[in-house]
Design a protein around this motif. Structure first.
Motif, short mmCIF file in Angstrom:
data_model
loop_
_atom_site.label_atom_id
_atom_site.label_comp_id
_atom_site.label_asym_id
_atom_site.label_seq_id
_atom_site.Cartn_x
_atom_site.Cartn_y
_atom_site.Cartn_z
N THR A 391 0.83 -1.21 0.00
CA THR A 391 0.00 0.00 0.00
C THR A 391 0.87 1.26 0.00
O THR A 391 0.59 2.23 -0.74
CB THR A 391 -0.92 -0.01 1.23
OG1 THR A 391 -1.69 -1.20 1.25
CG2 THR A 391 -1.85 1.18 1.23
N ASP A 392 1.92 1.24 0.80
CA ASP A 392 2.80 2.42 0.88
C ASP A 392 3.50 2.68 -0.45
O ASP A 392 3.55 3.84 -0.92
CB ASP A 392 3.84 2.21 1.99
CG ASP A 392 3.19 2.17 3.37
OD1 ASP A 392 2.08 2.72 3.51
OD2 ASP A 392 3.79 1.58 4.29
N ILE A 393 4.03 1.64 -1.08
CA ILE A 393 4.79 1.85 -2.33
C ILE A 393 3.86 2.31 -3.44
O ILE A 393 4.24 3.15 -4.29
CB ILE A 393 5.56 0.57 -2.73
CG1 ILE A 393 6.45 0.85 -3.92
CG2 ILE A 393 4.61 -0.57 -3.02
CD1 ILE A 393 7.54 1.86 -3.65
N LEU A 394 2.61 1.81 -3.46
CA LEU A 394 1.66 2.27 -4.48
C LEU A 394 1.31 3.74 -4.28
O LEU A 394 1.20 4.51 -5.26
CB LEU A 394 0.40 1.41 -4.44
CG LEU A 394 0.54 -0.05 -4.91
CD1 LEU A 394 -0.76 -0.81 -4.72
CD2 LEU A 394 0.98 -0.11 -6.39
N ASP A 395 1.15 4.17 -3.02
CA ASP A 395 0.88 5.58 -2.76
C ASP A 395 2.05 6.46 -3.20
O ASP A 395 1.85 7.54 -3.79
CB ASP A 395 0.60 5.79 -1.27
CG ASP A 395 -0.75 5.22 -0.86
OD1 ASP A 395 -1.59 5.01 -1.76
OD2 ASP A 395 -0.96 4.98 0.35
N VAL A 396 3.27 6.00 -2.92
CA VAL A 396 4.45 6.79 -3.31
C VAL A 396 4.55 6.89 -4.82
O VAL A 396 4.84 7.96 -5.38
CB VAL A 396 5.73 6.15 -2.71
CG1 VAL A 396 6.97 6.85 -3.24
CG2 VAL A 396 5.69 6.24 -1.18
N LEU A 397 4.33 5.79 -5.53
CA LEU A 397 4.41 5.81 -6.99
C LEU A 397 3.37 6.78 -7.58
O LEU A 397 3.68 7.58 -8.47
CB LEU A 397 4.20 4.40 -7.55
CG LEU A 397 5.27 3.36 -7.29
CD1 LEU A 397 4.87 2.00 -7.84
CD2 LEU A 397 6.61 3.80 -7.89
N GLU A 398 2.17 6.72 -7.09
CA GLU A 398 1.12 7.58 -7.63
C GLU A 398 1.43 9.06 -7.33
O GLU A 398 1.25 9.93 -8.19
CB GLU A 398 -0.23 7.19 -7.03
CG GLU A 398 -1.40 7.97 -7.60
CD GLU A 398 -2.74 7.51 -7.06
OE1 GLU A 398 -3.75 8.20 -7.33
OE2 GLU A 398 -2.77 6.48 -6.35
N ARG A 399 1.94 9.34 -6.14
CA ARG A 399 2.26 10.72 -5.79
C ARG A 399 3.40 11.28 -6.65
O ARG A 399 3.36 12.41 -7.13
CB ARG A 399 2.59 10.81 -4.30
CG ARG A 399 2.83 12.24 -3.82
CD ARG A 399 2.99 12.31 -2.30
NE ARG A 399 4.15 11.56 -1.84
CZ ARG A 399 4.08 10.40 -1.20
NH1 ARG A 399 2.89 9.87 -0.97
NH2 ARG A 399 5.16 9.78 -0.78
N GLN A 400 4.43 10.45 -6.86
CA GLN A 400 5.57 10.93 -7.66
C GLN A 400 5.18 11.11 -9.12
O GLN A 400 5.67 12.04 -9.78
CB GLN A 400 6.74 9.95 -7.53
CG GLN A 400 7.39 9.93 -6.16
CD GLN A 400 8.63 9.06 -6.11
OE1 GLN A 400 9.07 8.53 -7.13
NE2 GLN A 400 9.21 8.91 -4.92
N VAL A 401 4.33 10.26 -9.66
CA VAL A 401 3.88 10.43 -11.04
C VAL A 401 3.08 11.71 -11.17
O VAL A 401 3.20 12.45 -12.15
CB VAL A 401 3.07 9.20 -11.50
CG1 VAL A 401 2.41 9.46 -12.86
CG2 VAL A 401 3.97 7.97 -11.60
N ARG A 402 2.23 12.01 -10.20
CA ARG A 402 1.45 13.23 -10.27
C ARG A 402 2.34 14.48 -10.19
O ARG A 402 2.06 15.52 -10.80
CB ARG A 402 0.42 13.26 -9.13
CG ARG A 402 -0.71 12.27 -9.31
CD ARG A 402 -1.72 12.35 -8.18
NE ARG A 402 -2.77 11.37 -8.30
CZ ARG A 402 -3.85 11.50 -9.07
NH1 ARG A 402 -4.02 12.63 -9.79
NH2 ARG A 402 -4.76 10.55 -9.12
N GLN A 403 3.41 14.38 -9.43
CA GLN A 403 4.27 15.54 -9.24
C GLN A 403 5.28 15.72 -10.37
O GLN A 403 5.94 16.76 -10.44
CB GLN A 403 5.01 15.40 -7.90
CG GLN A 403 4.10 15.49 -6.68
CD GLN A 403 4.82 15.23 -5.38
OE1 GLN A 403 6.02 14.88 -5.40
NE2 GLN A 403 4.11 15.38 -4.26
#
Length: 404
Positions: A391-403
């Protein structure tokens, strides 16, 4: 995300919703749905009443050579005496064995009252035996090689054998009769066949003859005058110079034999139980729910999306469904990532585009393709800690792609 349905009518136009079903309509639907079950239950009750009415009643005087009742055998006993055949009545197997002689026929009736000890005494008795509708224990002890095969309801039975006693009698009215199978061998004669089995069997057991009769009706007062019943009864019971008629009294408490539950149950009860099982199976098939296509329906109440997520999460946790939970997390992450990568939404769940999605996410984040591929398409988590890490790694990936 679950949203509140529009106010007003079902089409959102603000028109009032149609009224719901009235109490009378609901009651009518319930009556119609239960009508089939009620009809089946009424049919079962009717069948039970008919079987109870048709089932022959059993009385203590049945096959008693001193009884003038319809089920008694006094008429046959008097005919035997008039023809010069001596007849002795015994109420115990030991007395019958003592009265038997090499020139006698012992008629064994009411086999359900015989104990294992009684059967042993009759096995050692002299002379021939006539067993009237014997059960399994009596057959096993006194008629070797003869086995119960079933029941026949053909009222009149034609001859179909060379036994002199039967040939002289001709057709006989048996009514409901037990049928028997034999293991073959010398000295075995079968008569009055039905469904490949016989209602009258005669076998040799050492120096004596054992005759098995599948129905008591040819010997009773009520049916003695039908067809060749009287002749058959006289020829079988009066084959020797004397007759020992055994109608045993009820055994003492604790002296019962090894009769099975199937032996003790009347045939009508077995038939009724079979009909009940068939009816229950038919009702189950009729009322079974059949899955059809998925139909989208409006929510009857407003449910907050957070409650839905929490409820599904509790279900996953209760059943330890970490694989299902991980698949749902990865599918949701891909659905949100592919538009950010400029890919069509249809590619989110298409594994043919997996490498393209992994490469696009890796270029926009600080993780290499191996880590991204494991996060988006990896195996099932081994425990709850790995599920939380996913769950944590998926949140990080989505946040970095958005940024990016």
């Amino acid at each position: 995300m679950i949203q509140s349905p529009p106010q007003g009518g079902a089409d959102g136009s603000g028109s009032p919703a149609p009224p719901g079903p009235t109490a009378g309509q609901v009651a009518s639907r319930r009556v119609r749905s239960a009508r089939g079950i009620v009809l089946v239950l009424l049919a079962l009750v009717a069948i039970a009443v008919i079987l109870a009415a048709l089932r022959p009643s059993v009385t203590p005087q049945d096959l008693d050579p001193t009884s003038p009742t319809e089920g008694g055998s006094r008429a046959l006993a008097e005919i035997l005496k008039q023809n010069g055949t001596r007849l002795d009545v015994a109420r115990r197997a030991g007395d019958a064995a003592g009265l038997a002689s090499p020139g006698s026929v012992t008629v064994v009736t009411r086999p359900e009252r015989l104990t294992d000890g009684d059967i042993d005494r009759l096995r050692g008795a002299q002379g021939d035996l006539l067993l009237v509708q014997p059960n399994r224990s009596v057959l096993r002890g006194l008629a070797p090689g003869v086995h119960r095969a079933g029941t026949s309801f053909e009222r009149t039975a034609d001859l179909d054998c060379a036994l002199p006693a039967a040939r002289l009698a001709g057709p006989v009215a048996f009514g409901g009769a037990e049928t028997y199978a034999t293991s073959g061998g010398d000295g075995v004669v079968t008569c009055y066949r039905a469904d490949d089995y016989s209602r009258l069997v005669q076998v040799r057991d050492g120096s004596r003859t054992v005759t098995v009769l599948g129905s008591p009706e040819p010997l009773t007062n009520a049916h003695l005058t039908e067809e060749g019943n009287a002749a058959l009864g006289m020829n079988l019971a009066g084959a020797r110079s004397s007759v020992v008629w055994l109608i045993p009294d009820l055994p003492e408490a604790g002296a019962g034999g090894d009769a099975t539950l199937s032996d003790l149950l009347p045939f009508g009860v077995k038939l009724f139980v079979l009909e009940v099982l068939v009816a229950v199976a038919l009702v189950a098939l009729w009322r079974a729910r059949r899955l059809g296509p998925v139909v989208a329906e409006a929510l009857p109440v407003v449910v907050r999306s957070a409650e839905t997520v929490e409820g599904r999460a509790r279900l996953y946790r209760a059943h330890h469904a970490r694989g299902r939970a991980a698949d749902a997390l990865r599918a949701g992450a891909r659905e949100r990532l592919v538009p950010l990568l400029g890919l069509p939404r249809s590619t989110a769940q298409d594994f043919a585009f997996a490498q393209e999605i992994v490469t696009g996410v890796a270029h926009r984040t600080s993780y290499d393709e191996a880590v991204v591929g494991t996060a988006l398409y990896g195996p099932e988590p081994a425990d709850d800690a790995q599920l939380l890490a996913l769950t944590d790694i998926l949140d990080v990936l989505e946040r970095q792609v958005r940024q990016s």
